[in-house]
Structures are given as C-alpha cells and as structure tokens.
Design an enzyme around this catalytic site. Sequence first.
Site, PDB file in Angstrom:
ATOM      1  N   TYR A 141       5.242  -5.907  -1.571  1.00 48.73           N
ATOM      2  CA  TYR A 141       4.223  -4.926  -1.929  1.00 48.73           C
ATOM      3  C   TYR A 141       3.362  -5.461  -3.076  1.00 48.73           C
ATOM      4  O   TYR A 141       2.137  -5.264  -3.080  1.00 48.73           O
ATOM      5  CB  TYR A 141       4.884  -3.606  -2.348  1.00 48.73           C
ATOM      6  CG  TYR A 141       5.599  -2.903  -1.227  1.00 48.73           C
ATOM      7  CD1 TYR A 141       4.904  -2.107  -0.319  1.00 48.73           C
ATOM      8  CD2 TYR A 141       6.983  -3.025  -1.060  1.00 48.73           C
ATOM      9  CE1 TYR A 141       5.563  -1.452   0.720  1.00 48.73           C
ATOM     10  CE2 TYR A 141       7.650  -2.378  -0.029  1.00 48.73           C
ATOM     11  CZ  TYR A 141       6.940  -1.603   0.857  1.00 48.73           C
ATOM     12  OH  TYR A 141       7.598  -0.966   1.892  1.00 48.73           O
ATOM     13  N   ASN A 164       0.072   4.415   7.034  1.00 53.02           N
ATOM     14  CA  ASN A 164      -0.658   3.584   7.998  1.00 53.02           C
ATOM     15  C   ASN A 164      -0.770   4.331   9.328  1.00 53.02           C
ATOM     16  O   ASN A 164       0.238   4.630   9.967  1.00 53.02           O
ATOM     17  CB  ASN A 164       0.094   2.264   8.189  1.00 53.02           C
ATOM     18  CG  ASN A 164      -0.507   1.387   9.273  1.00 53.02           C
ATOM     19  OD1 ASN A 164      -1.632   1.603   9.733  1.00 53.02           O
ATOM     20  ND2 ASN A 164       0.247   0.383   9.679  1.00 53.02           N
ATOM     21  N   CYS A 172       2.384  -3.009   9.040  1.00 54.00           N
ATOM     22  CA  CYS A 172       2.941  -2.640   7.743  1.00 54.00           C
ATOM     23  C   CYS A 172       4.431  -2.945   7.662  1.00 54.00           C
ATOM     24  O   CYS A 172       4.998  -3.008   6.560  1.00 54.00           O
ATOM     25  CB  CYS A 172       2.672  -1.172   7.442  1.00 54.00           C
ATOM     26  SG  CYS A 172       3.273  -0.015   8.691  1.00 54.00           S
ATOM     27  N   HIS A 173       5.084  -3.159   8.824  1.00 55.96           N
ATOM     28  CA  HIS A 173       6.516  -3.485   8.791  1.00 55.96           C
ATOM     29  C   HIS A 173       6.775  -4.849   8.151  1.00 55.96           C
ATOM     30  O   HIS A 173       7.910  -5.163   7.789  1.00 55.96           O
ATOM     31  CB  HIS A 173       7.106  -3.452  10.210  1.00 55.96           C
ATOM     32  CG  HIS A 173       6.468  -4.418  11.157  1.00 55.96           C
ATOM     33  ND1 HIS A 173       5.326  -4.122  11.865  1.00 55.96           N
ATOM     34  CD2 HIS A 173       6.806  -5.692  11.511  1.00 55.96           C
ATOM     35  CE1 HIS A 173       4.999  -5.159  12.629  1.00 55.96           C
ATOM     36  NE2 HIS A 173       5.871  -6.120  12.422  1.00 55.96           N
ATOM     37  N   GLU A 199      10.453 -10.369  15.410  1.00 59.31           N
ATOM     38  CA  GLU A 199       9.473 -11.372  15.040  1.00 59.31           C
ATOM     39  C   GLU A 199      10.139 -12.628  14.500  1.00 59.31           C
ATOM     40  O   GLU A 199       9.706 -13.752  14.772  1.00 59.31           O
ATOM     41  CB  GLU A 199       8.481 -10.793  14.035  1.00 59.31           C
ATOM     42  CG  GLU A 199       7.607  -9.691  14.627  1.00 59.31           C
ATOM     43  CD  GLU A 199       6.477  -9.287  13.703  1.00 59.31           C
ATOM     44  OE1 GLU A 199       6.321  -9.903  12.624  1.00 59.31           O
ATOM     45  OE2 GLU A 199       5.723  -8.355  14.064  1.00 59.31           O
TER      46      GLU A 199
END
Length: 204
Positions: A141, A164, A172-173, A199
């Site tokens: 962040y 979001n 945003c993850h 991912e």
Amino acid sequence: MPDTVLGPLNADPTADAAHLATLHERLLRRGVEQGVVDLTYRVVDTPVGRLLLAATPAGLVRVAFESEGHDAVLDSLASSVGPRVLHDPDGFAQLAHELGEYFSGRSRSFSVPVDLRLARGFRREVLGRLREIPYGSTRSYAAVAASAGHPRAVRAVGTACATNPIPIVVPCHRVVRSDGTPGGYLGGPDAKAFLLRLESAAAA
C-alpha cells in the site's frame, strides 16, 4: 358468422419462451443502440464465486462479488449511474471469455474497456496505478501511495482498494501490506489468497 376458436396461448411453452427471449434480445439491442439503457448486467460463475458484471455504454463499470449482495449493488448502480437497467444474460461475451482464460491461467490481462465513473479524485488515481502492477507481482500500500505522488496516503490507498468498483479486472488484489501479508479484500480473504496463488503459479 361462427366465432373463431383459438387454441390455448401456452400450447407450446418452449416456443413461447423462445419468442420472449427473441423479443428481449431485440429490446436490449435497440435500447443500447438508441442510448436509452443506462446499464446492462449479467452474473457469471467463477472459481471465486458468482460475479455480477455491469456495464454502461462506455465500458465495464462494476464487478461485484456475491458477498456484496448483487441486488443491493444493482440498486446502488440504479441510483448512482441510471435507473434504466436491463438484464443481459447472454451479453458480456468478451469479458466472460477473458475471465475464463484468466482463471485457467492462460491469460494475464483484460482488454475490455472500463468505465471508472464510480471512482473519483485520488481513488481514481490509485486505480490507474493498480493497473500498472504486473501480473504475478505485488506492491505494498505504501509503494502504491508513493507511485501516486502521495507517500503519506497509505490509508487512502487502502480505502481506494477496498472500494474498487472493478476488482480482478483492476487488480487491487495485488496490493498487500508492507510485511507481505495479504491485507483486506472486498471479495474476502479466501478470494484474495486464491487470486494471488493463481497468478503466482501461472507466472512461475
């Protein structure tokens, strides 16, 4: 002259259903073409649950997790975007395909146009920065706040991520705490952990 005897209106329910579906499709397309529909929406099944997809003529405006309450989200969109909302169960073909490719690990990005009208000011700036985080990577962040030109606005970045309107497509993850722990997520901690594992494995 004798009266004409008509058969029952629902003599062939399958034909009636097909006819109604065709009429609905024509209504939908005509409304979109003439600009008299503010929003179309569809719900799709994914590994992180049923997702509500909503779009304006400008692009994808909302992706909502089931935990948010799809009816509540649609009510909110009707108030904030426009009341002319139409269900499009066969629409969003491109996005549905891209989501399938993403969740299968075969795709790393989304090409559908997005409409960020639900985010304003600094929050919108943060969403732009989120789209720059590479697939399979994470940023803290604090790092996102610095990249947005406001290094002290760490909490504001957290708020932007938490609100979001287009999660997954706007990733945003991929934003985590400075100590590497995942942090909060609109879709819940399990959904965030799943996306990060997906991912990480596909990028390896």
